[in-house]
Design an enzyme around this catalytic site. Structure first.
Site, PDB file in Angstrom:
ATOM      1  N   ASP A 142       0.844  -1.209   0.000  1.00 52.28           N
ATOM      2  CA  ASP A 142       0.000   0.000   0.000  1.00 52.28           C
ATOM      3  C   ASP A 142       0.873   1.251   0.000  1.00 52.28           C
ATOM      4  O   ASP A 142       0.852   2.026   0.940  1.00 52.28           O
ATOM      5  CB  ASP A 142      -0.950  -0.015   1.216  1.00 52.28           C
ATOM      6  CG  ASP A 142      -0.223  -0.046   2.555  1.00 52.28           C
ATOM      7  OD1 ASP A 142       0.954  -0.493   2.599  1.00 52.28           O
ATOM      8  OD2 ASP A 142      -0.813   0.382   3.563  1.00 52.28           O
ATOM      9  N   HIS A 164      10.048  -0.101   8.415  1.00 52.46           N
ATOM     10  CA  HIS A 164       9.120  -1.219   8.621  1.00 52.46           C
ATOM     11  C   HIS A 164       9.131  -2.168   7.422  1.00 52.46           C
ATOM     12  O   HIS A 164       9.528  -3.331   7.532  1.00 52.46           O
ATOM     13  CB  HIS A 164       7.688  -0.697   8.794  1.00 52.46           C
ATOM     14  CG  HIS A 164       7.471   0.244   9.944  1.00 52.46           C
ATOM     15  ND1 HIS A 164       7.536  -0.153  11.253  1.00 52.46           N
ATOM     16  CD2 HIS A 164       7.149   1.565   9.965  1.00 52.46           C
ATOM     17  CE1 HIS A 164       7.258   0.871  12.038  1.00 52.46           C
ATOM     18  NE2 HIS A 164       7.027   1.925  11.282  1.00 52.46           N
TER      19      HIS A 164
END
Ligand code: BDR
Ligand code: CA
Length: 299
Positions: A9, A236
């Site tokens: 995303d 991340h």
């Protein structure tokens, strides 16, 4: 070369993760599937298409459109972290079009394709991945492993005291993936909150003149400029790609992982250690991991 699919995303840190995968000589990126999450599905898809065009030019990497909502309800988006378009930097527009098949079809098609097993690297809410597995036991056999950026097992969350963003956004799909029987590597905040680049290490976090390095530097510079209170850019999603390339960067404990679905603990990931299909990452060789990210984005 390992065959991989990336479900994503984009997203600032997703973008760095995609650059790594596109530049990595050990990975064959068979396709990118998009999901809403950090921004709307239309925005994350456009960001993925533009990024592939920008760094990979003529290379044929299909980008397939996935879910615009989680298994229940709607995504909440993270514009305050990733900018108003999910990326914060303007990439040139592209004539590149999304793949004719949707995300679920592309994941299934690539999973069943030869040669050899495929690894799915999931960098957003797990909606597409769960849908690809749903009602298809052959998929659980065909997918060798799923590396998930998600969860906060022994540490606090980043959207609530209990929950990490990707799991919080679609805990139902996360539960389905963890219960699917496919081996999962869970790269959560337990390790990603130790793995970052500092504001003061810039503006040349990636020391090369390549298009990829320049884009990486723009993403970090913009992110720090937009958020003056923030000192660390957490890697991340890049750490999940690094773990897929070099699993020994992290240490793991095997577990069954439960996901809380409702109430104030929604999105919490609870590990019952011993055996189970999930390897929960708990330790990371920070110096080496940051170096892997730095060198791949810099290519
Ligand atoms: C995760 O949430 C998103 O905002 C990031 O892209 C990453 O996948 C971190 O919690
Ligand atoms: Ca992401």
């Amino acid at each position: 070369m390992r065959r991989v699919m990336i479900d994503t995303d984009p997203g600032t840190d997703d973008a760095l993760a995609l650059l790594m995968a596109l530049n990595c000589p050990d990975l064959h990126l068979e396709g990118i599937t998009t999901v809403g999450g950090n921004a709307t599905l239309a925005q994350t898809t456009q960001n993925a298409l533009r990024l592939v065009e920008y760094v990979a030019g003529e290379r044929d990497v299909p980008v397939a459109i996935g879910a615009d909502r989680p298994a229940r309800g709607s995504f909440s988006y993270a514009y305050h972290v990733h900018g108003t378009d999910g990326l914060g930097v303007n990439l040139p527009s592209t004539a590149r079009k999304p793949h004719r098949a949707d995300a679920v079809e592309l994941i299934r098609d690539r999973a069943l394709a030869a040669p050899g097993p495929i690894t799915v690297i999931a960098l957003g809410p797990l909606t597409n991945v769960a849908a690809a597995l749903d009602g298809r036991p052959d998929m659980a056999k065909a997918i060798a492993a799923i590396v998930v950026m998600g969860g906060a097992v022994e540490v606090p969350g980043n959207v609530t005291p209990h929950a990490e963003f990707n799991i919080y956004e679609d805990p139902w799909s996360a539960h389905a993936v963890f219960a699917s029987g496919v081996p999962v590597t869970l790269v959560g905040l337990d390790v990603t909150h130790k793995t970052s680049m500092h504001r003061d290490s810039g503006p040349r976090w990636f020391e090369s003149t390549s298009a990829s390095a320049q884009l990486g530097n723009r993403i970090l510079a913009n992110s720090f400029q937009a958020r003056s209170d923030v000192q660390e850019f957490y890697l991340h999603d890049p750490l999940a790609v690094a773990a897929a390339i070099e699993p020994e960067l992290l240490t793991y404990r095997r577990a069954h992982v439960e996901v809380m679905m409702d109430g104030e603990e929604r999105g919490r990931t609870v590990a019952c250690y011993g055996d189970g299909p999930v390897q929960v990452a708990g330790g990371v060789d920070v110096g080496r991991a940051v170096e892997v990210v730095r060198s791949l984005v810099s290519k």
